[in-house]
Design an enzyme around this catalytic site. Structure first.
Site, PDB file in Angstrom:
ATOM      1  N   ASN A  12      96.027 104.958  56.736  1.00  0.00           N
ATOM      2  CA  ASN A  12      96.753 104.292  55.657  1.00  0.00           C
ATOM      3  C   ASN A  12      96.081 104.675  54.343  1.00  0.00           C
ATOM      4  O   ASN A  12      94.985 104.198  54.043  1.00  0.00           O
ATOM      5  CB  ASN A  12      96.687 102.770  55.878  1.00  0.00           C
ATOM      6  CG  ASN A  12      97.258 101.982  54.713  1.00  0.00           C
ATOM      7  OD1 ASN A  12      97.939 102.533  53.853  1.00  0.00           O
ATOM      8  ND2 ASN A  12      96.962 100.684  54.686  1.00  0.00           N
ATOM      9  N   LYS A  14      97.053 103.971  51.432  1.00  0.00           N
ATOM     10  CA  LYS A  14      97.305 102.970  50.390  1.00  0.00           C
ATOM     11  C   LYS A  14      97.774 103.665  49.104  1.00  0.00           C
ATOM     12  O   LYS A  14      98.436 104.693  49.179  1.00  0.00           O
ATOM     13  CB  LYS A  14      96.064 102.107  50.152  1.00  0.00           C
ATOM     14  CG  LYS A  14      95.456 101.597  51.459  1.00  0.00           C
ATOM     15  CD  LYS A  14      94.436 100.548  51.246  1.00  0.00           C
ATOM     16  CE  LYS A  14      93.763 100.204  52.569  1.00  0.00           C
ATOM     17  NZ  LYS A  14      93.014  98.998  52.525  1.00  0.00           N
ATOM     18  N   HIS A  99     101.173  94.551  55.992  1.00  0.00           N
ATOM     19  CA  HIS A  99      99.735  94.736  55.743  1.00  0.00           C
ATOM     20  C   HIS A  99      99.229  93.530  54.957  1.00  0.00           C
ATOM     21  O   HIS A  99      99.954  92.973  54.116  1.00  0.00           O
ATOM     22  CB  HIS A  99      99.517  96.036  54.957  1.00  0.00           C
ATOM     23  CG  HIS A  99      98.074  96.435  54.895  1.00  0.00           C
ATOM     24  ND1 HIS A  99      97.181  95.834  54.047  1.00  0.00           N
ATOM     25  CD2 HIS A  99      97.367  97.355  55.599  1.00  0.00           C
ATOM     26  CE1 HIS A  99      95.981  96.373  54.217  1.00  0.00           C
ATOM     27  NE2 HIS A  99      96.070  97.302  55.160  1.00  0.00           N
ATOM     28  N   GLU A 101      97.403  93.328  52.513  1.00  0.00           N
ATOM     29  CA  GLU A 101      97.475  93.504  51.060  1.00  0.00           C
ATOM     30  C   GLU A 101      98.874  93.201  50.531  1.00  0.00           C
ATOM     31  O   GLU A 101      99.040  92.806  49.378  1.00  0.00           O
ATOM     32  CB  GLU A 101      97.026  94.929  50.691  1.00  0.00           C
ATOM     33  CG  GLU A 101      95.508  95.073  50.852  1.00  0.00           C
ATOM     34  CD  GLU A 101      95.016  96.475  51.124  1.00  0.00           C
ATOM     35  OE1 GLU A 101      95.784  97.436  50.935  1.00  0.00           O
ATOM     36  OE2 GLU A 101      93.849  96.603  51.545  1.00  0.00           O
ATOM     37  N   GLU A 169      94.279  93.440  62.201  1.00  0.00           N
ATOM     38  CA  GLU A 169      93.363  93.760  61.107  1.00  0.00           C
ATOM     39  C   GLU A 169      92.821  92.467  60.512  1.00  0.00           C
ATOM     40  O   GLU A 169      93.486  91.849  59.658  1.00  0.00           O
ATOM     41  CB  GLU A 169      94.097  94.529  60.009  1.00  0.00           C
ATOM     42  CG  GLU A 169      94.695  95.838  60.456  1.00  0.00           C
ATOM     43  CD  GLU A 169      94.850  96.796  59.280  1.00  0.00           C
ATOM     44  OE1 GLU A 169      94.236  97.853  59.327  1.00  0.00           O
ATOM     45  OE2 GLU A 169      95.540  96.463  58.318  1.00  0.00           O
ATOM     46  N   GLY A 175      88.157  97.196  54.342  1.00  0.00           N
ATOM     47  CA  GLY A 175      87.483  97.775  53.170  1.00  0.00           C
ATOM     48  C   GLY A 175      86.146  97.141  52.842  1.00  0.00           C
ATOM     49  O   GLY A 175      85.631  97.324  51.744  1.00  0.00           O
ATOM     50  N   SER A 214      87.554  98.647  58.584  1.00  0.00           N
ATOM     51  CA  SER A 214      86.264  99.345  58.502  1.00  0.00           C
ATOM     52  C   SER A 214      85.965 100.224  59.717  1.00  0.00           C
ATOM     53  O   SER A 214      84.809 100.310  60.147  1.00  0.00           O
ATOM     54  CB  SER A 214      85.139  98.333  58.251  1.00  0.00           C
ATOM     55  OG  SER A 214      85.343  97.687  57.001  1.00  0.00           O
TER      56      SER A 214
HETATM   57  C1  PEP Z   1      93.527  99.088  56.131  1.00  0.00           C
HETATM   58  O1  PEP Z   1      93.707  98.960  54.934  1.00  0.00           O
HETATM   59  O2  PEP Z   1      94.500  99.040  56.897  1.00  0.00           O
HETATM   60  C2  PEP Z   1      92.165  99.306  56.601  1.00  0.00           C
HETATM   61  C3  PEP Z   1      91.925  99.128  57.857  1.00  0.00           C
HETATM   62  O3  PEP Z   1      91.230  99.681  55.652  1.00  0.00           O
HETATM   63  P1  PEP Z   1      89.699 100.121  55.921  1.00  0.00           P
HETATM   64  O4  PEP Z   1      89.690 101.055  57.116  1.00  0.00           O
HETATM   65  O5  PEP Z   1      89.276 100.813  54.683  1.00  0.00           O
HETATM   66  O6  PEP Z   1      88.933  98.885  56.215  1.00  0.00           O
END
Ligand code: PEP
Length: 251
Positions: A12, A14, A99, A101, A169, A175, A214
């Site tokens: 992703n 973003k 997501h 976000e 997630e 992040g 992460s």
């Molecule tokens: C995400 O935004 O879906 C995500 C998992 O980000 P990160 O791997 O950077 O934690």
């Protein structure tokens, strides 16, 4: 049974990347071509502006492209939005929905995510429906309940020949460099699997449940070998083809 599901490693991007970032798709293609064996399906979800060109560079089945959101309607007066059909037309095969976000930043509810997932299925896209608890919800003991409600309310009914992916997630792991323990990941994926099987039967047994938050080359091996973890949704570490390929190799 779920242990034999072919993993999906999804990136992703973003709101990151302009034309220059398409070099990462070329590089990923090279790395895949050089590899002796790839044991996972690979998906990259760049910004919508890059989907079409990325699909042309990816050429073929080795790298699937996806969107990061879509509207629930097919078309209409929705300035700034993009429909599932438009993503499909641009070369996408998947779309990330719900997501955290978007749930947090755009107030998306599970009912809206479900409507978007229905639109995605109708356009022939595979919805990757994200769910996950906040740090406070976990600390207060509500993680199972929150994720359970999101799974139940965000997933549409789908035909036996369609495909749906769920991405667990934990919001606090996205992040941040923090990840849940392997036991916590295993427990939550078992919980989600049970909900999928109870509702969808065989389709729930074979649906992929990704872990996201992460994931990086150094922790991917352990996470991806956890029962009921059928792949990863990767944010930051998907932006560079070499890092992303490190995660693909771990699968
Ligand atoms: C995400 O935004 O879906 C995500 C998992 O980000 P990160 O791997 O950077 O934690």
């Amino acid at each position: 049974m779920s242990e034999r599901i072919r993993p999906l490693i999804a990136g992703n991007w973003k709101m990151n990347g302009t034309s220059a970032a398409l070099n990462e798709i070329s590089r990923l293609r090279e790395l895949i071509a050089e590899a002796r064996r790839i044991a996972a399906d690979i998906l990259v979800c760049p910004p919508a502006t890059l989907v079409h060109r990325a699909a042309q560079i990816a050429q073929g089945d080795a790298i699937a492209l996806g969107g990061q959101d879509c509207h629930a309607s097919r078309s209409g007066a929705y300035t700034g939005d993009i429909s599932a059909e438009m993503l499909s037309d641009a070369g996408a095969r998947y779309v990330i929905l719900g997501h955290s976000e978007r749930r947090a930043g755009h107030g998306e509810t599970s009912a809206e995510v479900r409507a978007k997932a229905e639109a995605a299925l109708a356009a022939g896209l595979v919805p990757v429906v994200c769910v996950g608890e906040t740090e406070t919800e976990r600390a207060e003991g509500y993680a199972n309940a929150v994720v359970g409600d999101q799974v139940t309310e965000s997933l549409p009914d789908f035909a036996a020949d369609a495909e749906i992916v769920v991405a667990y997630e934990p919001v606090w792991a996205i992040g941040t460099g923090k990840t849940p323990t392997i036991d916590d990941i295993a427990q939550m994926h078992r919980h989600i699997r049970q909900l999928l099987v109870d509702r969808f039967g065989a389709a729930g047994e074979s649906a992929r449940i990704l872990y996201g938050g992460s994931v990086k080359p150094s922790n991917a091996g352990e996470i991806l070998s956890t029962p009921n973890v059928n792949g990863a949704l990767v944010g930051g570490a998907s932006l560079k083809a070499d890092d992303f390929f490190g995660i693909i190799s771990a699968a």
